[in-house]
Design an enzyme around this catalytic site. Structure first.
Site, PDB file in Angstrom:
ATOM      1  CB  CYS A 135      57.256 -52.418 -28.696  1.00 35.14           C
ATOM      2  SG  CYS A 135      55.774 -51.836 -29.364  1.00 35.14           S
ATOM      3  CE  LYS A 144      18.517 -40.110  -4.880  1.00 37.20           C
ATOM      4  NZ  LYS A 144      19.914 -40.349  -4.688  1.00 37.20           N
TER       5      LYS A 144
END
Ligand code: IVH
Length: 676
Positions: free
Chosen positions: A437, A120
């Site tokens: 940060c 398939k």
């Protein structure tokens, strides 16, 4: 030239030459067994091209020179399949396959049965129509009843014959033959394509199936032609002039008339042999150069197929027997929070390492707090983890029955776990608002240096983390001021490596405006938007000074993106960063139109859309507009100033009328640009 006889001789000669080329094309692309050298093939091809130039009236649509002849389309037409293209019931368990066999045998009242087993292929189903041996229409499956007419794209695929010719005992082609099969992109070629797209800074495809889908639905067949597509035939629709009695016969016929038919197709008399073969194919799966997701089991006899019939759009005579999904059970040892480039806090499951399809997985994303709550993932839980192609592993579900009561619920932190700044909840996303940060900084620099941004080779994750932790850089521009002395302070760093990195940093200073914009990591400005901006603004100064109205005028840029750009340039930190980049000597080529001396930019700020047929080449019209300062967009929106409608203008003209956009014809357009 003389009488019709001579012309007839030429026509015959050209026809023979085409046949020869079709045949060698087949040897090369379908069989992989060329009989002649590439040079010889090219000579035949050139001879045909020359003859067709001399006798253009002898050109036929199925000539090998016509694979990429057509012009870009405005949109695809629809195509109604004369016999619906069905879908398949799919199963994964052996028991379900045995049930299928039981049902089939019961309905056939104990007749002998043979099954055909085919891989398939994980691609896209297509239907190709041949009339008297010539390829005339190719279409997608669509909803099974109506698909899209993509003939000109399918013609570019070398393993799709444009003309069916006699091979191995098959004589005249059928008056009608509908061939069905799967278009796919070979894995190796998919990887190459993605690499190329990445290097060009274009969007990459998630998997070969998406790549095939994206390629086959291009309006410009030249783009499709440049994509490495392939085709396996596996069935027929209507036929005239031939009846088949088995699927095996169909496949054999398709192979003999020049189609590529999968070599792993087999025939079996019992379902147990089918099940065994399914396992064998699964073992071969990783060695194949195309993706398959299982096998298709079909009853071989067409008379038996007809007896079995169809129920709710799926045949009772066929079954998709899929491979098990790529998932495994494992335990969540911990849940961590990662801080991204924009400050978004992402929960990540730390897993007991587990092998999924040959790869060790030890982390999986939980996306965000809402997702985590919805799935109710707790530390200590047994979970199902899935790995899909190139995608980051994901926790699919929790096995709640395995809970013992010691599992711990996880709470998202109320401050940034890295810098301790407050967090802000924006919809499902929790964001760190800290301006310095270190986690955000690391991610910003990683992004800045990444392949599709400034592409600083050798400056990887580990190095960037050390540079930030040791405070050697406090923004991306600091990279350009690093010295060898700085680098030598880092772990596992030698003279040679340090020099290579410095060279790579130096090299990255020469870049493009689009790459630099992408590298800056402005929110909502990904690679595509960055290149749109670079096309519409000459340089950073022009963009920095742009007003909301200037930004919003750019096709595809909406209010959210425009506001984000304005906000970015207002920041003090942005001003510092840009000044520093300039001091460092970062230069970019101005791809955008240079301002031409003496040409008045009378179309500045105006957006045009062309539709229908106009007498001058579209490219020329586009260039003319751009030279005069205007822009050309491909679709009509409220931002469009003029729609230039040529002959047979279609849906864009309708759209323009609906939106009240000014519509002009070609003459008016020419008048407009003539003044300049
Ligand atoms: S036969 C009634 N054979 O699977 C028969 N399909 O859901 C219908 N596919 O849309 C299809 N390989 O895209 C068939 N060897 C094969 C196939 C195959 C892949 C795909 C096809 C179809 C889907 C069925």
């Amino acid at each position: 030239m003389g009488g019709g006889g001579e012309k007839e001789t030429i026509r015959k000669y050209i026809q023979d030459l085409r046949e020869k080329i079709h045949y060698h094309n087949y040897r090369y692309y379908v069989l992989n067994e060329p009989e002649i050298s590439d040079a010889e093939y090219d000579r035949h091809f050139q001879e045909l091209e020359e003859l067709e130039r001399t006798y253009p009236d002898l050109i036929t649509a199925d000539s090998p020179t016509q694979r990429v002849g057509a012009k870009p389309l405005e949109e695809f037409g629809t195509y109604e399949h004369s016999i619906p293209m069905l879908s398949l019931n799919s199963v994964t368990a052996e028991e379900e396959v045995r049930d299928f066999d039981d049902r089939v045998r019961r309905m056939l009242g104990g007749e002998e049965i043979e099954y055909v087993v085919e891989p398939k292929i994980d691609g896209l189903a297509m239907e190709l129509i041949y009339e008297d041996g010539s390829f005339v229409v190719g279409s997608t499956r669509g909803d099974g009843y109506t698909g899209e007419d993509i003939t000109q794209n399918l013609k570019t695929i070398k393993t799709i014959p444009l003309r069916i010719f006699a091979v191995e005992g098959v004589n005249a082609p059928l008056s009608l033959l509908e061939v069905r099969g799967e278009v796919f992109m070979p894995l190796s070629r998919f990887k190459e394509l993605n690499k190329e797209l990445g290097e060009k800074g274009e969007k990459m495809f998630a998997n070969p199936r998406n790549a095939a889908a994206g390629s086959v639905r291009q309006l410009d067949p030249r783009v499709t032609a440049s994509r490495p597509l392939d085709f396996f035939a596996y069935g027929v629709g209507r036929t005239e002039g031939k009846e088949f009695s088995t699927q095996w016969e169909v496949l054999d016929y398709l192979r003999r008339i020049g189609f590529k038919v999968n070599p792993l197709i087999r025939r079996f008399e019992t379902i147990e042999k089918v099940i065994t073969y399914h396992k064998e194919v699964e073992e071969k799966r990783d060695d194949l150069d195309y993706e398959i997701d299982g096998v298709v089991v079909k009853v071989n006899s067409i008379a038996q197929q007809n007896t079995l019939g169809t129920i709710s759009r799926s045949p009772r005579w066929a079954l998709a027997y899929k491979f098990p999904a790529q998932e495994e059970f494992t335990v969540v040892n911990d849940i961590l929070v990662q801080v991204g480039r924009t400050g978004a806090l992402t929960p990540v499951a730390v897993l007991e390492p587990v092998q999924i399809a040959g790869v060790t997985v030890s982390r999986a994303t939980l996306h965000n707090e809402d997702e985590l709550r919805k799935k109710d993932v707790r530390i200590g839980d047994t979970v199902v983890v899935e790995r899909a192609g190139d995608v980051i592993p994901e926790v699919v579900s929790v096995i709640k029955s395995k809970r013992t009561g010691v599992e711990q619920e996880f709470r998202m932190p109320e401050i940034c776990p890295v810098c301790g700044a407050d967090v802000l909840k924006e919809g499902p996303i929790v964001r760190c608002i800290g301006i310095s940060c270190s986690a955000q900084l690391k991610e910003r620099i990683k992004h800045f240096a990444s392949l599709r941004a400034l592409n600083i080779e050798g400056l990887g994750e580990k190095l960037i983390e050390q540079l930030v932790d040791r405070k050697l850089v406090s923004d991306a521009a600091d990279l350009f001021f690093l010295t060898k002395h700085d680098l030598l302070k880092l772990e596992r760093m030698g003279e040679k490596l340090a020099q290579n990195i410095l060279d790579a940093i130096e090299k990255s200073k020469e870049t493009t405006f689009a790459r630099l914009l992408h590298a800056l990591g402005i929110r909502h400005v990904g690679e595509h938007t960055a290149s749109l901006l670079a096309d519409n603004f000459n340089d950073m100064d022009e963009l920095r000074n742009a007003r909301y109205e200037d930004l919003i005028r750019v096709p595809e840029i909406g209010p959210e993106v425009a506001k984000s750009i304005l906000l970015f340039f207002e920041q003090e930190s942005t001003k510092e960063l840009l000044a520093k980049l300039e001091r460092a000597g970062v230069r970019y080529e101005k791809k955008a139109r240079e301002v031409e001396e003496g040409v008045e930019r009378i179309l500045a700020g105006k957006t045009f859309v062309f539709t229908g047929r106009i007498s001058m080449p579209r490219e020329d019209a586009k260039r003319m507009v751009e030279r005069l300062g205007g822009k050309v967009a491909s679709s009509v929106s409220k931002k469009t100033d003029y729609v230039v409608a040529g002959e047979e203008a279609g849906s864009k003209l309708e759209q323009a009328k609906k939106l009240g956009v000014k519509i002009i014809d070609e003459a008016e357009f020419k008048e407009m640009v003539k003044e300049a």
